[in-house]
Design a protein around this motif. Structure first.
Motif, PDB file in Angstrom:
ATOM      1  N   GLY A 261       2.671  10.480  -4.169  1.00 42.95           N
ATOM      2  CA  GLY A 261       2.253   9.973  -5.470  1.00 42.95           C
ATOM      3  C   GLY A 261       3.311   9.180  -6.201  1.00 42.95           C
ATOM      4  O   GLY A 261       3.151   8.860  -7.374  1.00 42.95           O
ATOM      5  N   HIS A 262       4.395   8.840  -5.544  1.00 44.91           N
ATOM      6  CA  HIS A 262       5.484   8.101  -6.187  1.00 44.91           C
ATOM      7  C   HIS A 262       5.341   6.614  -5.878  1.00 44.91           C
ATOM      8  O   HIS A 262       5.660   6.176  -4.777  1.00 44.91           O
ATOM      9  N   ASP A 263       4.886   5.852  -6.854  1.00 43.73           N
ATOM     10  CA  ASP A 263       4.609   4.435  -6.588  1.00 43.73           C
ATOM     11  C   ASP A 263       5.501   3.466  -7.346  1.00 43.73           C
ATOM     12  O   ASP A 263       5.277   2.270  -7.310  1.00 43.73           O
TER      13      ASP A 263
ATOM     14  N   LEU B 117       7.222   7.679   1.203  1.00 36.29           N
ATOM     15  CA  LEU B 117       8.297   8.603   0.848  1.00 36.29           C
ATOM     16  C   LEU B 117       7.987  10.029   1.287  1.00 36.29           C
ATOM     17  O   LEU B 117       8.777  10.934   1.074  1.00 36.29           O
ATOM     18  N   SER B 118       6.837  10.229   1.899  1.00 36.51           N
ATOM     19  CA  SER B 118       6.345  11.566   2.211  1.00 36.51           C
ATOM     20  C   SER B 118       6.867  12.146   3.516  1.00 36.51           C
ATOM     21  O   SER B 118       6.663  13.320   3.794  1.00 36.51           O
ATOM     22  N   GLY B 119       7.480  11.328   4.352  1.00 37.50           N
ATOM     23  CA  GLY B 119       7.919  11.798   5.663  1.00 37.50           C
ATOM     24  C   GLY B 119       6.887  11.609   6.758  1.00 37.50           C
ATOM     25  O   GLY B 119       7.128  11.968   7.896  1.00 37.50           O
TER      26      GLY B 119
ATOM     27  N   ALA C 201       0.821  -1.215   0.000  1.00 35.64           N
ATOM     28  CA  ALA C 201       0.000   0.000   0.000  1.00 35.64           C
ATOM     29  C   ALA C 201       0.854   1.263   0.000  1.00 35.64           C
ATOM     30  O   ALA C 201       1.962   1.282   0.541  1.00 35.64           O
ATOM     31  N   LYS C 202       0.299   2.305  -0.590  1.00 32.27           N
ATOM     32  CA  LYS C 202       0.900   3.642  -0.618  1.00 32.27           C
ATOM     33  C   LYS C 202      -0.006   4.581   0.166  1.00 32.27           C
ATOM     34  O   LYS C 202      -0.959   5.129  -0.378  1.00 32.27           O
ATOM     35  N   PRO C 203       0.248   4.764   1.455  1.00 28.92           N
ATOM     36  CA  PRO C 203      -0.622   5.640   2.254  1.00 28.92           C
ATOM     37  C   PRO C 203      -0.314   7.115   2.045  1.00 28.92           C
ATOM     38  O   PRO C 203       0.787   7.490   1.658  1.00 28.92           O
TER      39      PRO C 203
ATOM     40  N   LEU D  36      -2.447   4.193  -5.058  1.00 32.08           N
ATOM     41  CA  LEU D  36      -2.031   5.437  -4.392  1.00 32.08           C
ATOM     42  C   LEU D  36      -3.094   5.996  -3.462  1.00 32.08           C
ATOM     43  O   LEU D  36      -4.278   5.682  -3.590  1.00 32.08           O
ATOM     44  N   HIS D  37      -2.653   6.850  -2.556  1.00 26.91           N
ATOM     45  CA  HIS D  37      -3.501   7.709  -1.724  1.00 26.91           C
ATOM     46  C   HIS D  37      -4.456   6.939  -0.815  1.00 26.91           C
ATOM     47  O   HIS D  37      -5.618   7.308  -0.684  1.00 26.91           O
ATOM     48  N   GLN D  38      -3.956   5.917  -0.174  1.00 26.03           N
ATOM     49  CA  GLN D  38      -4.770   5.113   0.726  1.00 26.03           C
ATOM     50  C   GLN D  38      -4.694   5.676   2.148  1.00 26.03           C
ATOM     51  O   GLN D  38      -3.637   6.093   2.601  1.00 26.03           O
TER      52      GLN D  38
END
Length: 137
Positions: free
Chosen positions: A16-18, A64-66, A10-12, A40-42
């Protein structure tokens, strides 16, 4: 013959980098695991719900968002609240070592940084799954 290991990738959050998540998902599939990629964007709630509905063994978050210090604990808490603390919560991204240590103290499993070999991740998940099956036997 044991059943395939079921993994939710999952990409929480707003990241937006998957590309990395897709590479990991493909490597796990190539290793014989059943992989569900949520896209994306879960939200943590969406991820925990999908993990429970799909009856997965492992949840892998790519962050990757911190926002790892918020997102990993929230997913862990939701899994525990649902009675699924048996699901391995792992993942990777740009996570400082001290944050990795703090997250592991909060019940998150080993985390993987940039440049990690997908084979290292595959072996880690296989070893965890094998030890869990031995405990259940």
């Amino acid at each position: 013959m044991t059943r395939p290991i079921r993994v939710l990738v999952a990409k929480p959050g707003l990241d937006g980098h998957d590309r990395g998540a897709k590479v990991v998902a493909a490597a796990l599939r190539d290793a014989g695991m059943e992989v569900i990629y949520t896209g994306l964007h879960q939200t943590p709630e969406m991820i925990a719900s999908a993990a429970i509905q799909e009856d997965v063994d492992v949840v892998g978050l790519s962050i990757l968002s911190g926002a790892h210090m918020t997102l990993f604990p929230r997913v862990r808490d939701l899994l525990v609240e649902a009675g699924r603390d048996d699901i391995l919560l792992t993942g990777g991204g740009i996570i400082p070592k001290e944050d990795m240590d703090a997250l592991q103290q909060r019940g998150v499993a080993r985390l993987f940084g940039p440049g990690t070999s997908t084979q290292d991740l595959v072996e880690y998940i296989r070893d965890w799954f094998a030890s869990r099956q031995q405990q259940d036997a």
